[in-house]
Design a protein around this motif. Structure first.
Motif, mmCIF file in Angstrom:
data_model
loop_
_atom_site.group_PDB
_atom_site.id
_atom_site.type_symbol
_atom_site.label_atom_id
_atom_site.label_comp_id
_atom_site.label_asym_id
_atom_site.label_seq_id
_atom_site.Cartn_x
_atom_site.Cartn_y
_atom_site.Cartn_z
ATOM 1 N N TYR A 343 0.844 -1.253 -0.022
ATOM 2 C CA TYR A 343 0.002 -0.201 0.014
ATOM 3 C C TYR A 343 0.622 1.277 0.155
ATOM 4 N N ASP A 355 -8.272 2.775 0.201
ATOM 5 C CA ASP A 355 -7.803 1.705 -0.706
ATOM 6 C C ASP A 355 -7.589 0.584 0.139
ATOM 7 N N TYR A 357 -6.983 -3.988 1.156
ATOM 8 C CA TYR A 357 -6.730 -5.393 0.545
ATOM 9 C C TYR A 357 -6.899 -6.284 1.512
ATOM 10 N N ASP A 373 -11.695 -0.052 -3.374
ATOM 11 C CA ASP A 373 -11.210 1.283 -3.100
ATOM 12 C C ASP A 373 -12.720 1.958 -2.752
ATOM 13 N N HIS A 443 -14.588 -2.261 -10.602
ATOM 14 C CA HIS A 443 -13.411 -2.121 -10.282
ATOM 15 C C HIS A 443 -12.588 -2.400 -11.818
ATOM 16 N N THR A 494 -5.489 -1.201 -7.093
ATOM 17 C CA THR A 494 -6.509 -0.210 -7.334
ATOM 18 C C THR A 494 -5.909 0.770 -8.248
ATOM 19 N N ASP A 541 -3.925 10.051 -6.059
ATOM 20 C CA ASP A 541 -4.483 8.800 -5.611
ATOM 21 C C ASP A 541 -3.774 7.944 -4.674
ATOM 22 N N ASP A 542 -4.428 7.092 -3.824
ATOM 23 C CA ASP A 542 -3.571 6.007 -3.162
ATOM 24 C C ASP A 542 -3.401 4.816 -4.221
#
Length: 697
Positions: A343, A355, A357, A373, A443, A494, A541-542
């Motif tokens: 991440y 975001d 997982y 996300d 997604h 993502t 964005d992450d």
């Protein structure tokens, strides 16, 4: 009336006056500057006019540093350089010099340039004279206006430069930049911030003037920075003598720097001190009331910038801590698979995002992999992400089919008191057979890296994002099935990994596929490489990424697969059929797959029709003298099935007859909380199958 007959007066003995006397009486001095050696001669009158203390001039231009204000010195240097370059024979210029009391006096200099036989300048001979009375009444208003304009520019330039500083570190970096002293109009600066009851010197400029022992100081120490923080009032030090008398320890260590005055400003935000700023000068003495007012305004502006940056850091730390708490603390070890997760927060953007997982161990050698996300970049997005992750994990752990997991998660998000939606991709992988069931909720498609290094995009039929599908009553999530061979890698990620403002998504996917194709084989090194791609560019964005690689040594002969089937869940029933079909084929029982699938379907149907709860179907390979595939269906009812002879037109009762006819052996085991109906099928060994296929005829 003149008496013409009178005897003429005798002239004075020194008549006519010598040039030295004429120049001295008219406050005119002479200088001679040898450009080749750099030596500069100033006669006594010139030294007096330039306000140079006796014994301090060493015959070099640099010895006059601090005498002429920097702005005037820069203008004079430019004028002389232009005259030397363009072939001029002389130049003249007005400029100011600083007197011992700190006041500025006007001076005029005129120089004659001598050149050698090649036309190169080699010497300047000239005069300087006091021009204060000559220009005072003409330039004083203009000088005052220029000073006001300069001071206003200092505040505006500094405020504008700090307007883009979002973090405390960015503020510190501004003051560490060599250009900071030019923005503030000082020769040196120091910036200290309060940390744990002490003053931490976080920036000084230029850095080569750092004084040992001042990195951390106490608020009750005898330092000007400590004093302004204690009293919350600025401190203006107007002379060297005042500096030495008030702060002897500090003065001993900065006396050689040539400081003549300083302004120390408290940085106050919300009525409490957060630090202090010191501006030190070499060529000035004293501060007018107008200058003091400007410094106070500057300190207030700087304090607001730093306080805003501190607040941003606090909010960012809170959001980042919240998200880290919501993400899994560790990734479980999954037999038959290698997993890597990463991440990375955005380098630009207001806050942490949503975001996430997750890796979910499932019964029967299966594993669930989730990437998602939540809309937004704030603490609320992180909080929603945490709730959604936990709920989705719970639905998957209960044994629901992938499509059901996604539909129920969408319903949960819709019923949650939030206006956020989320995109998500969920993969349920059977590591024994390599069968992967994929569902996607708005997604990005995943990627698949093959053993030869090639990489391709997996087109997964998708549904609406979580929350929106429930709102619009479109909870259908089609399942896409792929096979993951040993050594192949599934990539879930993502959009922060592929999307950039102004760029096409397909271009980003192609670029990512190239990076994966050329990236390292080792899974964790590949994950690090993907993170490097994000850090090399500026995005808003992450990014989260999950890599799942199936091991080559997967256990196929003794696999155990399991599927939970809830009442009125046709997707789960379909998934169970697919699981059984893929398993028996992978175990070399292809010739009996239709029989096994039909018997399992009958047992599951009976469980759902004659009980009130869910059913759990398990298929596994038994070891022993012969290979057997065993199918078990568990339910919560204690009522045992009865084999009945159906009527000629009856339908009920034929199920167990079919089971009895197709299975080699079957039975019922009572459980403490229900029962298990099982059936077994003998399947030939793989080698026997290959040998029979090889025989002629």
């Amino acid at each position: 009336m003149v008496d013409r007959g009178a005897t003429p007066a005798v002239p004075p003995d020194d008549w006519p006056a010598r040039p030295e006397l004429t120049l001295a009486l008219n406050r005119i001095g002479a200088f001679d500057w040898d450009l080749g050696s750099g030596r500069l001669h100033l006669d006594p009158s010139a030294l007096e006019i330039l306000q140079v203390p006796p014994g301090t001039f060493g015959g070099r231009v640099r010895d006059l540093a601090g005498v002429v204000p920097r702005a005037d010195a820069a203008r004079l240097d430019a004028l002389v350089a232009r005259a030397l370059k363009d072939g001029s024979q002389s130049y003249g210029a007005y400029y100011r010099v600083r007197a011992q009391d700190g006041t500025l006096r006007w001076t005029y200099a005129h120089g004659h340039i001598r050149r050698d036989e090649h036309g190169r300048p080699c010497r300047i001979i000239g005069i300087v004279r006091d021009a204060t009375e000559e220009l005072g009444h003409l330039t004083r208003p203009r000088e005052a206006e220029e000073e006001r304009r300069r001071q206003t520019t200092v505040v505006e330039t500094t405020t504008a430069a700090l307007a883009h500083a979002r973090t405390v570190q960015e503020v510190i970096d501004f003051f560490k930049d060599p250009q900071a002293v030019l923005h503030l109009g000082s020769d040196l600066l120091v910036l200290g911030l309060i940390e744990s009851g002490r003053i931490h010197l976080v920036a000084e400029g230029p850095s080569d003037h750092f004084i040992p022992g001042t990195r951390y100081t106490r608020i009750d120490d005898n330092f000007p920075m400590s004093e302004v923080i204690r009293t919350l009032t600025p401190r203006f030090i107007e002379s060297r003598e005042e500096f030495a008398a008030c702060y002897p320890w500090l003065w001993e260590r900065i006396a050689g720097i040539g400081i003549s005055s300083a302004a120390y400003l408290p940085l106050i935000a919300q009525a409490r001190p957060i630090g202090a700023l010191g501006l030190l000068y070499r060529d000035r003495r004293g501060f007018t009331q107008q200058e003091r007012n400007v410094y106070i305004a500057l300190g207030s502006s700087l304090a607001q910038s730093i306080a805003r940056a501190m607040l941003y850091d606090q909010e960012h730390d809170l959001a980042e801590g919240l998200q880290q708490a919501m993400l899994p603390r560790r990734i479980p070890r999954i037999p038959g698979a290698q997993i890597a997760v990463r991440y990375r927060a955005a380098r630009m953007g207001r806050d942490i995002g949503g975001d996430w997982y997750d890796v979910i161990p499932l019964p029967g050698g299966r594993v669930g992999a989730v990437i998602g996300d939540v809309q937004g970049h704030d603490t609320h997005a992180a909080a929603v992400m945490g709730q959604l992750r936990i709920v989705l994990r719970a639905y998957a752990s209960e044994g629901h089919a992938p499509a059901t997991v996604m539909a129920r998660a969408s319903t949960f998000l819709h019923e949650l008191d939030t206006d956020r939606f989320a995109t998500c991709a969920y993969a349920e992988a059977d590591l024994s057979t390599g069968v992967v069931q994929l569902v996607r909720a708005g997604h990005i498609d995943p990627l698949l890296r093959h053993n030869d290094g090639s990489c391709r995009r997996l087109p997964v039929t998708g549904g609406l994002p979580l929350g929106l599908s429930a709102e619009f009553g479109r909870l259908e999530y089609p399942v896409t099935t792929v096979e993951l061979d040993p050594g192949e890698t599934l990539l879930l990620f993502t959009d922060g990994l592929v999307e950039q403002p102004g760029a096409d998504l397909d271009d980003g996917m192609h670029l990512l596929a190239d990076i994966v194709r050329e990236g390292p084989v080792e899974l964790h090194l590949l994950a690090d490489r993907l993170c490097d791609v994000v850090e090399e560019r500026v995005g808003e964005d992450d990014m989260a990424v999950l890599l799942l690689r199936r091991h080559g040594a997967a256990t196929r002969s003794f696999g155990r697969l399991q599927q939970h089937i809830a009442p009125a869940d046709p997707e789960a029933l379909h998934a169970a059929r697919h699981m059984i079909r893929a398993a028996v084929r992978a175990w070399g029982a292809r010739e009996r797959s239709d029989e096994i699938e039909l018997v399992a379907d009958e047992l599951v149907t009976n469980a759902l029709l004659h009980t009130d709860g869910a059913a759990v179907v398990t298929v596994r390979m038994l070891s022993g003298t012969e290979r057997r595939v065993r199918v078990e269906v568990e339910d919560k009812s204690s009522a045992l099935p009865r084999r009945r002879q159906p009527g000629e037109s009856g339908v009920s009762g034929r199920g167990l007859l079919l089971v009895d006819r197709l299975a080699d052996v079957w039975g019922v085991d009572a459980r403490g909380n229900g029962k298990s109906v099982w059936s077994e099928f003998v399947v030939p060994d793989r080698r026997e199958v290959h040998e029979s296929e090889a025989e002629p005829g």
